[in-house]
Write an enzyme that holds these catalytic residues in place. Structure first.
Site, PDB file in Angstrom:
ATOM      1  N   HIS A 192      49.792  42.850  46.786  1.00 35.39           N
ATOM      2  CA  HIS A 192      49.256  44.174  45.981  1.00 35.39           C
ATOM      3  C   HIS A 192      51.204  44.671  46.576  1.00 35.39           C
ATOM      4  O   HIS A 192      51.220  45.168  45.054  1.00 35.39           O
ATOM      5  CB  HIS A 192      49.194  45.447  46.542  1.00 35.39           C
ATOM      6  CG  HIS A 192      47.215  44.897  46.113  1.00 35.39           C
ATOM      7  ND1 HIS A 192      46.332  44.263  47.606  1.00 35.39           N
ATOM      8  CD2 HIS A 192      46.400  44.893  45.612  1.00 35.39           C
ATOM      9  CE1 HIS A 192      44.772  43.923  47.139  1.00 35.39           C
ATOM     10  NE2 HIS A 192      45.035  44.658  45.923  1.00 35.39           N
ATOM     11  N   ARG A 299      43.712  51.301  39.759  1.00 38.89           N
ATOM     12  CA  ARG A 299      43.734  50.883  41.108  1.00 38.89           C
ATOM     13  C   ARG A 299      43.935  52.492  41.638  1.00 38.89           C
ATOM     14  O   ARG A 299      45.026  52.717  42.250  1.00 38.89           O
ATOM     15  CB  ARG A 299      44.805  50.481  41.953  1.00 38.89           C
ATOM     16  CG  ARG A 299      44.281  48.969  41.166  1.00 38.89           C
ATOM     17  CD  ARG A 299      45.812  47.854  41.884  1.00 38.89           C
ATOM     18  NE  ARG A 299      45.211  46.456  41.811  1.00 38.89           N
ATOM     19  CZ  ARG A 299      45.958  45.483  40.683  1.00 38.89           C
ATOM     20  NH1 ARG A 299      46.502  46.097  39.867  1.00 38.89           N
ATOM     21  NH2 ARG A 299      45.348  44.460  40.683  1.00 38.89           N
ATOM     22  N   ARG A 335      38.508  52.151  39.273  1.00 39.77           N
ATOM     23  CA  ARG A 335      38.181  51.165  40.325  1.00 39.77           C
ATOM     24  C   ARG A 335      38.011  52.453  41.405  1.00 39.77           C
ATOM     25  O   ARG A 335      38.724  52.520  41.488  1.00 39.77           O
ATOM     26  CB  ARG A 335      38.847  50.226  40.279  1.00 39.77           C
ATOM     27  CG  ARG A 335      37.521  49.803  41.198  1.00 39.77           C
ATOM     28  CD  ARG A 335      39.021  48.258  41.407  1.00 39.77           C
ATOM     29  NE  ARG A 335      39.568  48.015  42.168  1.00 39.77           N
ATOM     30  CZ  ARG A 335      41.780  47.626  42.771  1.00 39.77           C
ATOM     31  NH1 ARG A 335      41.012  46.207  42.543  1.00 39.77           N
ATOM     32  NH2 ARG A 335      42.754  47.845  43.139  1.00 39.77           N
ATOM     33  N   GLU A 436      34.714  39.018  42.285  1.00 40.41           N
ATOM     34  CA  GLU A 436      35.919  38.615  42.737  1.00 40.41           C
ATOM     35  C   GLU A 436      35.812  37.839  44.200  1.00 40.41           C
ATOM     36  O   GLU A 436      36.927  37.665  45.127  1.00 40.41           O
ATOM     37  CB  GLU A 436      37.658  39.639  42.766  1.00 40.41           C
ATOM     38  CG  GLU A 436      36.774  41.028  43.770  1.00 40.41           C
ATOM     39  CD  GLU A 436      37.550  42.021  43.840  1.00 40.41           C
ATOM     40  OE1 GLU A 436      38.924  41.624  43.753  1.00 40.41           O
ATOM     41  OE2 GLU A 436      37.857  43.172  43.935  1.00 40.41           O
ATOM     42  N   ASN A 459      43.209  37.307  41.620  1.00 39.51           N
ATOM     43  CA  ASN A 459      43.964  37.803  42.589  1.00 39.51           C
ATOM     44  C   ASN A 459      42.740  37.873  44.005  1.00 39.51           C
ATOM     45  O   ASN A 459      43.413  36.360  44.906  1.00 39.51           O
ATOM     46  CB  ASN A 459      44.254  38.592  42.269  1.00 39.51           C
ATOM     47  CG  ASN A 459      45.474  39.164  41.327  1.00 39.51           C
ATOM     48  OD1 ASN A 459      45.454  38.215  40.925  1.00 39.51           O
ATOM     49  ND2 ASN A 459      45.254  40.262  41.130  1.00 39.51           N
ATOM     50  N   ASP A 460      41.940  37.786  43.845  1.00 40.67           N
ATOM     51  CA  ASP A 460      41.101  38.188  45.162  1.00 40.67           C
ATOM     52  C   ASP A 460      39.978  36.513  45.187  1.00 40.67           C
ATOM     53  O   ASP A 460      39.545  35.730  46.464  1.00 40.67           O
ATOM     54  CB  ASP A 460      40.071  38.886  45.139  1.00 40.67           C
ATOM     55  CG  ASP A 460      41.396  40.613  46.306  1.00 40.67           C
ATOM     56  OD1 ASP A 460      41.476  39.715  46.787  1.00 40.67           O
ATOM     57  OD2 ASP A 460      40.855  41.386  45.722  1.00 40.67           O
ATOM     58  N   ARG A 470      46.489  36.039  50.261  1.00 42.96           N
ATOM     59  CA  ARG A 470      46.950  35.922  49.022  1.00 42.96           C
ATOM     60  C   ARG A 470      48.276  36.975  49.654  1.00 42.96           C
ATOM     61  O   ARG A 470      49.771  36.859  48.768  1.00 42.96           O
ATOM     62  CB  ARG A 470      46.757  37.313  47.671  1.00 42.96           C
ATOM     63  CG  ARG A 470      45.935  37.947  48.119  1.00 42.96           C
ATOM     64  CD  ARG A 470      45.653  39.288  47.571  1.00 42.96           C
ATOM     65  NE  ARG A 470      45.505  39.406  46.380  1.00 42.96           N
ATOM     66  CZ  ARG A 470      45.424  40.530  45.606  1.00 42.96           C
ATOM     67  NH1 ARG A 470      44.095  40.787  45.832  1.00 42.96           N
ATOM     68  NH2 ARG A 470      45.369  41.532  45.227  1.00 42.96           N
ATOM     69  N   CYS A 507      41.032  41.020  35.120  1.00 39.10           N
ATOM     70  CA  CYS A 507      41.991  42.075  35.533  1.00 39.10           C
ATOM     71  C   CYS A 507      42.757  41.846  36.576  1.00 39.10           C
ATOM     72  O   CYS A 507      43.587  42.176  36.811  1.00 39.10           O
ATOM     73  CB  CYS A 507      41.696  43.895  35.330  1.00 39.10           C
ATOM     74  SG  CYS A 507      40.214  43.617  37.219  1.00 39.10           S
TER      75      CYS A 507
HETATM   76  C1  PEP Z   1      41.942  40.913  42.000  1.00 44.71           C
HETATM   77  O1  PEP Z   1      41.626  41.030  43.082  1.00 44.71           O
HETATM   78  O2  PEP Z   1      42.271  40.110  41.043  1.00 44.71           O
HETATM   79  C2  PEP Z   1      42.349  42.862  41.821  1.00 44.71           C
HETATM   80  C3  PEP Z   1      42.753  42.875  40.497  1.00 44.71           C
HETATM   81  O3  PEP Z   1      42.204  43.414  42.839  1.00 44.71           O
HETATM   82  P1  PEP Z   1      44.053  43.592  43.595  1.00 44.71           P
HETATM   83  O4  PEP Z   1      44.915  42.607  42.960  1.00 44.71           O
HETATM   84  O5  PEP Z   1      43.509  45.258  43.002  1.00 44.71           O
HETATM   85  O6  PEP Z   1      43.051  43.245  44.788  1.00 44.71           O
HETATM   86 MG    MG Z   2      41.266  42.553  43.769  1.00 47.69          MG
END
Ligand code: PEP
Ligand code: MG
Length: 576
Positions: A192, A299, A335, A436, A459-460, A470, A507
C-alpha cells in the site's frame, strides 16, 4: 564517485526525481561504510567534533536531571568524551584513511573492544560497554536519528527520503511535508505504501537492499521509478540525461492533456468509464484534472492513520460530503475500511504487522464483522452521504456469501436506525463488493446475486491466488497479472456480472497499467479505476482500440490458454 543501486521502480507517471538524500534511520542506528574524498576530510572532521560536542551536551543534560548518587556513571562517560585515545584514533582514520566519521568511529571502537577482550580483570572488561555506549552516542548525533514523525516540513521538504521501510502512514506524512521521492530497502511494488506513492505521484524505488549503508546525508540522488535505479553523486553526463528525460516527460504530459476533454470511446463506439482511485480527499483535484468520470475506489482507511483516535460518524460524513461537493455530481464508490495488512492506525486493535500472517488475518470486512462498532459509524456516514450525491458502498476482501449477508444485515440495521432518527439517505444506494480473494472470484455468480456491483481488486487477487506476499520484494518477480489462473478468475467475475447483469469494474493496479488495457477491453471490462496519474495513458490506448477485434483475439486466447504465452499474446495485441 557515482554509485548506482538497483531496486524495484514504482512506475508512477511522475517517476523521476533529483534531490538531496535524507537518511531516515527510524530512530535506529545504522552505519555508513563510506570512503570520503580527500577534499572532504576537513568537513568530516568538523562533523565529528560537532557530534562529540552534541553528545557531551546531551550527557550533561541527563546529568542535571538525575539524582546525585547516580551521576558518577555519567561523569565516567563525560570523561571518555575527552579521552584523546578515543578521539585521536578516530581523527586519524578520517584524515589518513578517508573514512567517514561514522565508519571511523566504528572501526576504532572495534579495535578498542578487541583490547578489552584481552583483559583478565573482570571490572576493566566490563568497561567495554561504557566505551561502546559513548561511541554510539556520538554515532547517533552523526547519523541524525530522529524518527520521520518528528521531522517537520523544514527538514523533509525537497528531500529524497531513504528508509529501511515505510508504512503507508509515513508516505502520507512525507507527501504532506514536501519530500520529493523515497527509497526503501524493503517492500514490494504492490504494497500500500507503493500504491500510495504511485497515486500521490511521488517517485519511489523500493527493495534497494542496504542502500543506506552506502549513502551520506545530503548526497544528491537520482530516483528513477521507471527503471528502479537510484544513482548517488551522478556525474554531469548522467545528470544531463535525466534532465532531458524530465523535459520529455513534461512534453508528453502536455500532449496527453489534450485528451482530457475527449469522450472516452473506443474506435467502434463503446463508452468506457475511467474512474480514479482516491486515498486522500485533497487528491480529488488530480482526478478531476485527469478527466476521471468519478471515484471508483475511495480507500477510507487513510482516515484512520497518523492519529491516536478513531474517526466518528460525523467526521466520516464531513469527509465524504467534502469530496462529493468537489465531484460536482460525479459518482464515488466508498470502500468500507480495509485496515490490517500494512495499513493500521494507532487506535486500531486488529491484526497488524506483529501477527504471524497479517495478510491472512483479521483484515478488512473480517475485522468489521467482528467489531461492528468500527463498521457501523462508517456505514451510517456512507448512507447519510448518499443523500448529498451519487454514492456506492463497497465491501473489501469478502470471501463468502455469508460474509456478504452478514454485512448486508448490518447495513439494513443502520438504515432502520437512520429511519428512526429521521436522518436522510438514498434507500437505493448501490452496495457492492471487491472480488480480490480467489474464493470470491470462484463464487462470483452467487455473490453477485446479492449485490448491485462488483469490483475486481487485482492486487490482492494476485497475492492470494499466486501465494505471493505483495509486501515482500524477494518474490516480486513472481507477481504476474497475466498468470492464466488470474486471467480465468477475472473472466469468471466479468461473466458473473454480465449474466445478471450487474456492473463489474476493476480497481486494482492492473486497471491502471496501459499494457493491459487492450486485453481487459477484449475480456469485456468497461469500468476501470486507477491512480489519476495513469488515467490519460490508459485513455490514449482506449481511444485507439476496437473492441470487436480485441474480443475475437481474446476469445481465441481463452480457448488456448494453456498453450499460448499470455505475455507474448499481450505484446502482439498491443502492437496491432
Ligand atoms: C486490490 O487489492 O486490488 C485493491 C484495489 O485493494 P488494496 O490495494 O487497497 O488492497
Ligand atoms: Mg485489496
Amino acid at each position: 564517485m557515482t554509485l548506482a543501486f538497483q531496486g524495484i521502480g514504482i512506475g508512477s507517471v511522475q517517476a523521476i526525481a533529483l534531490g538531496p538524500a535524507l537518511i531516515d534511520r527510524g530512530g535506529q542506528l545504522s552505519l555508513v561504510q563510506a570512503e570520503i574524498a580527500s577534499e572532504e576530510v576537513p568537513r568530516e572532521l568538523a562533523r565529528f567534533e560537532l557530534a562529540v560536542e552534541a553528545a557531551r551536551q546531551s550527557l550533561q543534560l541527563v546529568r542535571a536531571q538525575i539524582p546525585r548518587e547516580l551521576t558518577e556513571f555519567i561523569d565516567a562517560h563525560l570523561l571518555m568524551l575527552e579521552d584523546q585515545v578515543l578521539l585521536e584514533g578516530v581523527r586519524r582514520l578520517v584524515a589518513d584513511e578517508h573514512c567517514s566519521a561514522e565508519w571511523a568511529l566504528q572501526r576504532h571502537l572495534d579495535s578498542l573492544l578487541a583490547v578489552f577482550e584481552q583483559m583478565e580483570d573482570p571490572y576493566l572488561r566490563a568497561r567495554r560497554d561504557d566505551v561502546a555506549h559513548v561511541v554510539h552516542q556520538i554515532q547517533r548525533f552523526l547519523s541524525d536519528t530522529a524518527s520521520l514523525a518528528e521531522r517537520g516540513e523544514s527538514e523533509l521538504s525537497g528531500y529524497v527520503v531513504v528508509a529501511q521501510d515505510l508504512m503507508p502512514a509515513d508516505a502520507i506524512l512525507l507527501r504532506q511535508r514536501g519530500a520529493i521521492a523515497f527509497v526503501t530497502e524493503y517492500g514490494g511494488p504492490m504494497s500500500h505504501t507503493a500504491i500510495l506513492a504511485r497515486s500521490l505521484g511521488i517517485p519511489a524505488v523500493v527493495g534497494v537492499h542496504s542502500i543506506s549503508r552506502y549513502l551520506r546525508a545530503g548526497e544528491l540522488l537520482i530516483v528513477d521509478g521507471h527503471t528502479g535505479t537510484v544513482i548517488a553523486n551522478a556525474d554531469e553526463r548522467i545528470l544531463d540525461d535525466y534532465r532531458a528525460h524530465l523535459r520529455t516527460f513534461a512534453a508528453r504530459q502536455g500532449r496527453l492533456g489534450a485528451l482530457v476533454q475527449r469522450p472516452t470511446r473506443t474506435r467502434d463506439g463503446f463508452e468506457i468509464q475511467l474512474q480514479a482511485n482516491l486515498e486522500l480527499p485533497e487528491d480529488v483535484e488530480l482526478a478531476r484534472q485527469a478527466g476521471a468520470c468519478g471515484i471508483g475506489l475511495y480507500r477510507t482507511e487513510f482516515l484512520y492513520m497518523n492519529r491516536p483516535d478513531l474517526p466518528d460518524e460525523e467526521e466520516h460524513l464531513a469527509n465524504y460530503c467534502a469530496i462529493l461537493s468537489q465531484l460536482e455530481g460525479r459518482p464515488i464508490t466508498i470502500r468500507t475500511l480495509d485496515l490490517g495488512l500494512d495499513k493500521h492506525g494507532p487506535a486500531f486493535k486488529g491484526s497488524g504487522p506483529n501477527m504471524s500472517n497479517p495478510a491472512l488475518g483479521l483484515r478488512a470486512i473480517r475485522l468489521c464483522l467482528k467489531e461492528p462498532e468500527l463498521f457501523i459509524p462508517q456505514v451510517r456516514a456512507i448512507l447519510r452521504a448518499s443523500a448529498f450525491g451519487p454514492v456506492r458502498l463497497m465491501l473489501p476482501l469478502v470471501t463468502s456469501i455469508h460474509e456478504v449477508e452478514r454485512a448486508l444485515a448490518l447495513i439494513v440495521e443502520c438504515k432502520r436506525q437512520l429511519d428512526r432518527e429521521g436522518l436522510a439517505y438514498d434507500s437505493r444506494m448501490p452496495i457492492g463488493a471487491m472480488i480480490e480473494v480467489p474464493a470470491a472470484a470462484l463464487t462470483a455468480a452467487a455473490i453477485a446475486r446479492r449485490l448491485d456491483f462488483l469490483s475486481i481488486g487485482t492486487n490482492d487477487l494476485i497475492q492470494y491466488t499466486l501465494a505471493i506476499d505483495r509486501l515482500d520484494e524477494s518474490v516480486n518477480d513472481l507477481f504476474d497479472p497475466l498468470h492464466p489462473a488470474i486471467l480465468r478468475l477475472i473472466r469468471l467475475t466479468l461473466e458473473a456480472g454480465r449474466a445478471l447483469p450487474i456492473p463489474v469494474g476493476m480497481c486494482g493496479e492492473m486497471a491502471g497499467d496501459p499494457r493491459f488495457t487492450r486485453l481487459l477491453l477484449g475480456m469485456g471490462l468497461r469500468e476501470f479505476s486507477m491512480h489519476p496519474g495513469a488515467l490519460l495513458d490508459v485513455k490514449e490506448v482506449v481511444l485507439g482500440s476496437e473492441i470487436a477485434a480485441l474480443s475475437r483475439s481474446v476469445d481465441h486466447l481463452f480457448e488456448h490458454l494453456d498453450e499460448i504465452d499470455p505475455a507474448q499474446f499481450v505484446a502482439n495485441l498491443n502492437a496491432l
